[in-house]
Design an enzyme around this catalytic site. Structure first.
Site, PDB file in Angstrom:
ATOM      1  N   HIS A  46       0.825  -1.212   0.000  1.00 50.27           N
ATOM      2  CA  HIS A  46       0.000   0.000   0.000  1.00 50.27           C
ATOM      3  C   HIS A  46       0.860   1.262   0.000  1.00 50.27           C
ATOM      4  O   HIS A  46       1.629   1.508   0.925  1.00 50.27           O
ATOM      5  CB  HIS A  46      -0.907   0.013   1.240  1.00 50.27           C
ATOM      6  CG  HIS A  46      -1.806   1.224   1.299  1.00 50.27           C
ATOM      7  ND1 HIS A  46      -3.096   1.221   0.816  1.00 50.27           N
ATOM      8  CD2 HIS A  46      -1.585   2.484   1.764  1.00 50.27           C
ATOM      9  CE1 HIS A  46      -3.640   2.410   0.991  1.00 50.27           C
ATOM     10  NE2 HIS A  46      -2.739   3.206   1.560  1.00 50.27           N
ATOM     11  N   GLY A  92      -7.746  13.901  -9.952  1.00 51.50           N
ATOM     12  CA  GLY A  92      -8.796  12.906 -10.156  1.00 51.50           C
ATOM     13  C   GLY A  92      -8.592  11.598  -9.432  1.00 51.50           C
ATOM     14  O   GLY A  92      -9.318  10.636  -9.686  1.00 51.50           O
ATOM     15  N   THR A  94      -9.270   9.026  -6.891  1.00 48.13           N
ATOM     16  CA  THR A  94     -10.396   8.778  -5.991  1.00 48.13           C
ATOM     17  C   THR A  94     -10.156   7.599  -5.063  1.00 48.13           C
ATOM     18  O   THR A  94     -10.867   7.451  -4.072  1.00 48.13           O
ATOM     19  CB  THR A  94     -11.687   8.505  -6.790  1.00 48.13           C
ATOM     20  OG1 THR A  94     -11.481   7.375  -7.642  1.00 48.13           O
ATOM     21  CG2 THR A  94     -12.083   9.708  -7.635  1.00 48.13           C
ATOM     22  N   HIS A  99      -2.396   3.438  -8.209  1.00 47.70           N
ATOM     23  CA  HIS A  99      -2.862   2.547  -9.278  1.00 47.70           C
ATOM     24  C   HIS A  99      -2.637   3.205 -10.618  1.00 47.70           C
ATOM     25  O   HIS A  99      -2.841   4.412 -10.787  1.00 47.70           O
ATOM     26  CB  HIS A  99      -4.348   2.197  -9.095  1.00 47.70           C
ATOM     27  CG  HIS A  99      -5.231   3.391  -8.921  1.00 47.70           C
ATOM     28  ND1 HIS A  99      -5.374   4.041  -7.710  1.00 47.70           N
ATOM     29  CD2 HIS A  99      -5.999   4.069  -9.814  1.00 47.70           C
ATOM     30  CE1 HIS A  99      -6.206   5.059  -7.859  1.00 47.70           C
ATOM     31  NE2 HIS A  99      -6.596   5.111  -9.127  1.00 47.70           N
ATOM     32  N   HIS A 101      -3.730   3.229 -14.609  1.00 44.26           N
ATOM     33  CA  HIS A 101      -4.785   2.851 -15.547  1.00 44.26           C
ATOM     34  C   HIS A 101      -4.115   2.484 -16.873  1.00 44.26           C
ATOM     35  O   HIS A 101      -3.379   3.315 -17.441  1.00 44.26           O
ATOM     36  CB  HIS A 101      -5.714   4.032 -15.832  1.00 44.26           C
ATOM     37  CG  HIS A 101      -6.448   4.571 -14.648  1.00 44.26           C
ATOM     38  ND1 HIS A 101      -7.787   4.343 -14.438  1.00 44.26           N
ATOM     39  CD2 HIS A 101      -6.044   5.348 -13.614  1.00 44.26           C
ATOM     40  CE1 HIS A 101      -8.184   4.963 -13.335  1.00 44.26           C
ATOM     41  NE2 HIS A 101      -7.133   5.584 -12.807  1.00 44.26           N
TER      42      HIS A 101
HETATM   43  P1  5GP Z   1      -8.801   7.125  -9.931  1.00 47.28           P
HETATM   44  O1  5GP Z   1      -9.928   8.062 -10.247  1.00 47.28           O
HETATM   45  O2  5GP Z   1      -8.523   7.062  -8.446  1.00 47.28           O
HETATM   46  O3  5GP Z   1      -7.545   7.379 -10.719  1.00 47.28           O
HETATM   47  O4  5GP Z   1      -9.283   5.695 -10.395  1.00 47.28           O
HETATM   48  C1  5GP Z   1      -9.982   4.829  -9.571  1.00 47.28           C
HETATM   49  C2  5GP Z   1     -10.548   3.765 -10.481  1.00 47.28           C
HETATM   50  O5  5GP Z   1     -10.910   2.647  -9.688  1.00 47.28           O
HETATM   51  C3  5GP Z   1     -11.819   4.195 -11.221  1.00 47.28           C
HETATM   52  O6  5GP Z   1     -11.597   4.072 -12.626  1.00 47.28           O
HETATM   53  C4  5GP Z   1     -12.896   3.254 -10.700  1.00 47.28           C
HETATM   54  O7  5GP Z   1     -13.802   2.885 -11.697  1.00 47.28           O
HETATM   55  C5  5GP Z   1     -12.083   2.087 -10.180  1.00 47.28           C
HETATM   56  N1  5GP Z   1     -12.667   1.359  -9.065  1.00 47.28           N
HETATM   57  C6  5GP Z   1     -13.137   1.894  -7.908  1.00 47.28           C
HETATM   58  N2  5GP Z   1     -13.571   0.933  -7.084  1.00 47.28           N
HETATM   59  C7  5GP Z   1     -13.373  -0.245  -7.736  1.00 47.28           C
HETATM   60  C8  5GP Z   1     -13.620  -1.603  -7.386  1.00 47.28           C
HETATM   61  O8  5GP Z   1     -14.116  -1.924  -6.307  1.00 47.28           O
HETATM   62  N3  5GP Z   1     -13.284  -2.541  -8.298  1.00 47.28           N
HETATM   63  C9  5GP Z   1     -12.717  -2.220  -9.508  1.00 47.28           C
HETATM   64  N4  5GP Z   1     -12.440  -3.237 -10.336  1.00 47.28           N
HETATM   65  N5  5GP Z   1     -12.469  -0.947  -9.861  1.00 47.28           N
HETATM   66  C10 5GP Z   1     -12.787   0.028  -8.993  1.00 47.28           C
HETATM   67 ZN    ZN Z   2      -4.201  -0.188  -0.123  1.00 48.20          ZN
END
Ligand code: 5GP
Ligand code: ZN
Length: 113
Positions: A46, A92, A94, A99, A101
């Site tokens: 983490h 962005g 969340t 992580h 993408h």
């Molecule tokens: P961020 O906006 O933080 O860069 O991306 C978070 C991503 O995590 C979003 O694209 C959202 O759809 C994905 N996400 C959030 N919760 C979950 C989950 O429980 N499972 C999966 N597979 N994706 C998730």
């Molecule tokens: Zn974590």
């Protein structure tokens, strides 16, 4: 991190559609895909965001790039894909577990919003 959803996915406590896993990394399909290929690639350890990664711990982030390349090759999208790392709420982010993408399978515009 007891309340971190991505730690739970990494440990198998929370279900996800895992497409790659090794000792350090797990990759799974995004629950709300923004492209035909939308995979999240995370270190099992983490880190809240890139801002929390030190030199000594950064090796896994290099490995994530290779995992992304291999997944892109597997899916035949190597002619155009994007690896995105949102750092902080203003960018962005969340989910507070670092992580990447992996996005592809459609035309990707630039600049991002
Ligand atoms: P961020 O906006 O933080 O860069 O991306 C978070 C991503 O995590 C979003 O694209 C959202 O759809 C994905 N996400 C959030 N919760 C979950 C989950 O429980 N499972 C999966 N597979 N994706 C998730
Ligand atoms: Zn974590």
């Amino acid at each position: 991190m007891d309340d971190c959803i991505f730690c739970k996915i990494a440990s198998g406590q929370f279900e996800s559609d895992i497409v790659y896993e090794d000792d350090d990394i797990v990759a799974f399909n995004d629950i709300n895909p923004e492209a035909p290929t939308h995979i999240l690639i995370i270190p099992k350890i983490h880190f809240e965001s890139l801002n929390d990664v030190s030199d000594a711990e950064s090796t896994v982030l290099g490995k994530i790039n290779l995992v992304a390349k291999n997944l892109a090759m597997d899916r035949g999208i190597e002619s155009g894909y994007r690896l995105v790392l949102n750092v902080g709420k203003e960018a962005g982010q969340t989910v507070d577990h670092i992580h990447y993408h992996l996005l592809g399978g459609r035309r990707l515009t630039w600049p991002p919003g």
